[in-house]
Design a protein around this motif. Sequence first.
Motif, PDB file in Angstrom:
ATOM      1  N   THR B  54      31.770  46.683  33.459  1.00 17.10           N
ATOM      2  CA  THR B  54      31.446  45.295  33.138  1.00 17.10           C
ATOM      3  C   THR B  54      31.596  45.014  31.644  1.00 17.10           C
ATOM      4  OG1 THR B  54      29.156  45.813  32.726  1.00 17.10           O
ATOM      5  CG2 THR B  54      29.716  45.250  34.981  1.00 17.10           C
ATOM      6  N   PRO B  55      31.975  43.790  31.303  1.00 16.78           N
ATOM      7  CA  PRO B  55      32.160  43.456  29.890  1.00 16.78           C
ATOM      8  C   PRO B  55      30.878  43.570  29.072  1.00 16.78           C
ATOM      9  CG  PRO B  55      32.665  41.562  31.309  1.00 16.78           C
ATOM     10  CD  PRO B  55      32.381  42.709  32.193  1.00 16.78           C
ATOM     11  N   ARG B  56      29.738  43.257  29.680  1.00 12.66           N
ATOM     12  CA  ARG B  56      28.523  43.201  28.868  1.00 12.66           C
ATOM     13  C   ARG B  56      28.054  44.569  28.384  1.00 12.66           C
ATOM     14  NH1 ARG B  56      27.245  37.768  29.453  1.00 12.66           N
ATOM     15  NH2 ARG B  56      27.933  37.067  31.473  1.00 12.66           N
ATOM     16  N   GLN B  57      28.519  45.623  29.034  1.00 12.17           N
ATOM     17  CA  GLN B  57      28.112  46.965  28.591  1.00 12.17           C
ATOM     18  C   GLN B  57      29.202  47.675  27.806  1.00 12.17           C
ATOM     19  OE1 GLN B  57      27.299  46.128  31.862  1.00 12.17           O
ATOM     20  NE2 GLN B  57      25.093  46.293  31.839  1.00 12.17           N
ATOM     21  N   ALA B  58      30.375  47.065  27.682  1.00 13.15           N
ATOM     22  CA  ALA B  58      31.501  47.802  27.110  1.00 13.15           C
ATOM     23  C   ALA B  58      31.638  47.575  25.618  1.00 13.15           C
ATOM     24  CB  ALA B  58      32.779  47.392  27.820  1.00 13.15           C
ATOM     25  N   ASP B  59      32.267  48.562  24.941  1.00  9.57           N
ATOM     26  CA  ASP B  59      32.529  48.440  23.501  1.00  9.57           C
ATOM     27  C   ASP B  59      34.005  48.160  23.229  1.00  9.57           C
ATOM     28  OD1 ASP B  59      29.869  49.501  22.787  1.00  9.57           O
ATOM     29  OD2 ASP B  59      30.687  51.316  23.685  1.00  9.57           O
ATOM     30  N   ILE B  60      34.885  48.840  23.991  1.00  7.23           N
ATOM     31  CA  ILE B  60      36.318  48.640  23.746  1.00  7.23           C
ATOM     32  C   ILE B  60      36.903  47.854  24.902  1.00  7.23           C
ATOM     33  CG2 ILE B  60      38.368  49.787  22.865  1.00  7.23           C
ATOM     34  CD1 ILE B  60      37.092  52.404  23.201  1.00  7.23           C
ATOM     35  N   LEU B  61      37.790  46.954  24.539  1.00  5.16           N
ATOM     36  CA  LEU B  61      38.546  46.237  25.556  1.00  5.16           C
ATOM     37  C   LEU B  61      39.993  46.685  25.407  1.00  5.16           C
ATOM     38  CD1 LEU B  61      38.796  43.999  27.694  1.00  5.16           C
ATOM     39  CD2 LEU B  61      39.019  42.362  25.847  1.00  5.16           C
ATOM     40  N   LEU B  62      40.518  47.264  26.484  1.00  6.43           N
ATOM     41  CA  LEU B  62      41.911  47.688  26.434  1.00  6.43           C
ATOM     42  C   LEU B  62      42.773  46.616  27.076  1.00  6.43           C
ATOM     43  CD1 LEU B  62      41.750  51.374  27.693  1.00  6.43           C
ATOM     44  CD2 LEU B  62      41.511  50.510  25.395  1.00  6.43           C
ATOM     45  N   ILE B  63      43.792  46.189  26.369  1.00 14.63           N
ATOM     46  CA  ILE B  63      44.739  45.253  26.947  1.00 14.63           C
ATOM     47  C   ILE B  63      46.019  46.034  27.174  1.00 14.63           C
ATOM     48  CG2 ILE B  63      45.900  43.045  26.672  1.00 14.63           C
ATOM     49  CD1 ILE B  63      42.971  42.661  26.538  1.00 14.63           C
ATOM     50  N   THR B  64      46.236  46.423  28.408  1.00 20.10           N
ATOM     51  CA  THR B  64      47.300  47.397  28.658  1.00 20.10           C
ATOM     52  C   THR B  64      48.597  46.731  29.086  1.00 20.10           C
ATOM     53  OG1 THR B  64      46.670  47.617  30.938  1.00 20.10           O
ATOM     54  CG2 THR B  64      45.603  49.093  29.388  1.00 20.10           C
ATOM     55  N   GLY B  65      49.156  45.906  28.238  1.00 15.28           N
ATOM     56  CA  GLY B  65      50.488  45.391  28.555  1.00 15.28           C
ATOM     57  C   GLY B  65      50.595  43.896  28.396  1.00 15.28           C
ATOM     58  N   TYR B  66      51.675  43.367  29.000  1.00 13.38           N
ATOM     59  CA  TYR B  66      51.976  41.947  28.829  1.00 13.38           C
ATOM     60  C   TYR B  66      50.808  41.072  29.287  1.00 13.38           C
ATOM     61  CZ  TYR B  66      53.070  42.754  33.709  1.00 13.38           C
ATOM     62  OH  TYR B  66      53.005  43.144  35.013  1.00 13.38           O
ATOM     63  N   LEU B  67      50.676  39.938  28.632  1.00 11.52           N
ATOM     64  CA  LEU B  67      49.625  39.000  29.000  1.00 11.52           C
ATOM     65  C   LEU B  67      50.252  37.661  29.338  1.00 11.52           C
ATOM     66  CD1 LEU B  67      46.620  39.253  26.565  1.00 11.52           C
ATOM     67  CD2 LEU B  67      46.604  39.466  29.019  1.00 11.52           C
ATOM     68  N   SER B  68      50.061  37.222  30.539  1.00 11.36           N
ATOM     69  CA  SER B  68      50.498  35.874  30.877  1.00 11.36           C
ATOM     70  C   SER B  68      49.439  34.909  30.377  1.00 11.36           C
ATOM     71  CB  SER B  68      50.696  35.731  32.381  1.00 11.36           C
ATOM     72  OG  SER B  68      49.446  35.741  33.019  1.00 11.36           O
ATOM     73  N   THR B  69      49.794  33.646  30.240  1.00  7.55           N
ATOM     74  CA  THR B  69      48.813  32.684  29.751  1.00  7.55           C
ATOM     75  C   THR B  69      47.633  32.622  30.704  1.00  7.55           C
ATOM     76  OG1 THR B  69      50.108  30.977  30.832  1.00  7.55           O
ATOM     77  CG2 THR B  69      50.447  31.263  28.495  1.00  7.55           C
ATOM     78  N   LYS B  70      47.939  32.755  31.984  1.00  8.41           N
ATOM     79  CA  LYS B  70      46.880  32.714  32.978  1.00  8.41           C
ATOM     80  C   LYS B  70      45.879  33.852  32.765  1.00  8.41           C
ATOM     81  CE  LYS B  70      46.365  31.933  37.847  1.00  8.41           C
ATOM     82  NZ  LYS B  70      46.813  30.862  38.697  1.00  8.41           N
ATOM     83  N   THR B  71      46.418  35.028  32.468  1.00  9.60           N
ATOM     84  CA  THR B  71      45.542  36.177  32.244  1.00  9.60           C
ATOM     85  C   THR B  71      44.834  36.067  30.900  1.00  9.60           C
ATOM     86  OG1 THR B  71      47.304  37.371  33.337  1.00  9.60           O
ATOM     87  CG2 THR B  71      45.468  38.651  32.572  1.00  9.60           C
ATOM     88  N   LEU B  72      45.529  35.480  29.938  1.00 12.50           N
ATOM     89  CA  LEU B  72      44.926  35.351  28.609  1.00 12.50           C
ATOM     90  C   LEU B  72      43.597  34.591  28.672  1.00 12.50           C
ATOM     91  CD1 LEU B  72      45.127  35.784  25.570  1.00 12.50           C
ATOM     92  CD2 LEU B  72      46.377  33.647  25.414  1.00 12.50           C
ATOM     93  N   ARG B  73      43.554  33.547  29.486  1.00  5.35           N
ATOM     94  CA  ARG B  73      42.289  32.823  29.664  1.00  5.35           C
ATOM     95  C   ARG B  73      41.168  33.774  30.062  1.00  5.35           C
ATOM     96  NH1 ARG B  73      43.737  27.335  30.401  1.00  5.35           N
ATOM     97  NH2 ARG B  73      45.825  27.440  31.211  1.00  5.35           N
ATOM     98  N   ARG B  74      41.483  34.613  31.058  1.00 10.43           N
ATOM     99  CA  ARG B  74      40.458  35.552  31.557  1.00 10.43           C
ATOM    100  C   ARG B  74      40.092  36.569  30.489  1.00 10.43           C
ATOM    101  NH1 ARG B  74      43.138  32.081  34.924  1.00 10.43           N
ATOM    102  NH2 ARG B  74      42.094  31.935  36.920  1.00 10.43           N
ATOM    103  N   VAL B  75      41.085  36.980  29.712  1.00  7.17           N
ATOM    104  CA  VAL B  75      40.811  37.965  28.671  1.00  7.17           C
ATOM    105  C   VAL B  75      39.892  37.369  27.611  1.00  7.17           C
ATOM    106  CG1 VAL B  75      41.886  39.199  26.754  1.00  7.17           C
ATOM    107  CG2 VAL B  75      42.831  39.397  29.030  1.00  7.17           C
ATOM    108  N   THR B  95      52.194  43.647  23.969  1.00  2.65           N
ATOM    109  CA  THR B  95      51.094  43.013  23.246  1.00  2.65           C
ATOM    110  C   THR B  95      51.472  42.800  21.784  1.00  2.65           C
ATOM    111  OG1 THR B  95      50.142  45.190  22.906  1.00  2.65           O
ATOM    112  CG2 THR B  95      49.235  43.898  24.701  1.00  2.65           C
ATOM    113  N   LEU B  96      52.373  43.644  21.283  1.00  2.00           N
ATOM    114  CA  LEU B  96      52.781  43.548  19.879  1.00  2.00           C
ATOM    115  C   LEU B  96      53.708  42.370  19.620  1.00  2.00           C
ATOM    116  CD1 LEU B  96      53.521  47.214  18.931  1.00  2.00           C
ATOM    117  CD2 LEU B  96      52.428  45.592  17.428  1.00  2.00           C
ATOM    118  N   ASN B  97      54.767  42.290  20.419  1.00  2.00           N
ATOM    119  CA  ASN B  97      55.788  41.279  20.119  1.00  2.00           C
ATOM    120  C   ASN B  97      56.404  40.673  21.377  1.00  2.00           C
ATOM    121  OD1 ASN B  97      57.357  43.314  21.077  1.00  2.00           O
ATOM    122  ND2 ASN B  97      58.214  43.881  19.112  1.00  2.00           N
ATOM    123  N   GLY B  98      55.744  40.825  22.489  1.00  2.03           N
ATOM    124  CA  GLY B  98      56.285  40.252  23.722  1.00  2.03           C
ATOM    125  C   GLY B  98      57.120  41.229  24.519  1.00  2.03           C
TER     126      GLY B  98
END
Lengths: 172, 179
Positions: B54-75, B95-98
């Motif tokens: 769960t997000p409330r207990q976590a320290d690191i958030l890993l974003i493992t790859g491409y992010l669509s705008t739809k997913t970005l909202r959730r992130v 995540t760096l440059n698309g």
Amino acid sequence: MNSMNKKIFNEIKAIFKNIEFTDIDERKYSVIIPKEKAVSFLETLKRKGFSHMSLITCIDWIAEKEFEIVYTLFNWETGTTLMVKTRVDRDNPILPTVMEIWPTAKYYERDIHEFFGVKFEGNPDLRPLILEKWEEIPPMRKDFDSAKYSKEHFPDRAYDVDFLLEGSESNE
Amino acid sequence: MTKQQSAWEKVANMLRARSLWMLYYCTGCGAIELPPTMTSRFDMERFGIGPMATPRQADILLITGYLSTKTLRRVVYTYEQMQAPKYIVGFGSCTLNGGIYYDSYATINKLDLYIPVDLYLAGCMPRPEAIVTGFKKLMEKIDKGEADGWKRYQENYEWYKKNQLDALGEVYIHDEFHE
Ligand code: SF4
């Protein structure tokens, strides 16, 4: 073509004139049908054993100013896949829905409406399914410029180009 | 640029660096490198890193790859639910440059415009070794007090929000299946 398929196809040919089933592969066929006859044709196919509709997709033939809708059907008795193709005018893309035959078509039609702008008459719910806050023309149309849209909406990283070798592609 | 840390901060940072709970938002191909990183071959747990649901207990958030705008909202939602201090690791060139989706109508090209990334792991896909090295680097940065993305997010909230709105229109999530 095995006898089972031959029998089904001949029965269908007797009902719908000028229909040609094309071999694509073993147990895979395609057929082209004018859009006026598409619904009754699909209904007949369902009754003849192609009961499973796996997918509806769309192809943008921009030079011919047409959209091609492809219904992929499957027959569980013979293990045959049949692709039924029909074309619709690109400027006025309206087709009847096939929800009455396969209720799941609802979502495929929504999807095609969203990504190509094809309207399905009789489908009560053509709201966007996947895109959010989309204001451009449908993104899968070939005249939609994806790279331009990306440039305008999602800024690129600016690189320090010092390290690039002379002669290599420069980075604006 | 090491900032002046109080004695308490030094201790806190040292402890923070040694017990990291990570939330992995498996958006793209990158997620597939996590099982070998977590399990016996590389076993990230020996570095004090463990998975968290769960997000409330976590320290690191890993974003493992491409992010669509739809997913970005959730992130963005997920990130804002996490408690500070919190750190973001961006995996892979997407995540760096698309990456290979640089010209897509649906994927963002530069993650740090929208949320503060503390560490990027380059590559398409970074190997588990690179991930472990990356985590060690992150731990070092936390220890030194350099991983301060969460502070930057608070200080530059307007800037981040503006970028989010430019790409997304609005951050609010509409979801017909739950409305
Ligand atoms: S960087 Fe490569 S591996 Fe990672 S999400 Fe993008 S395409 Fe997939």
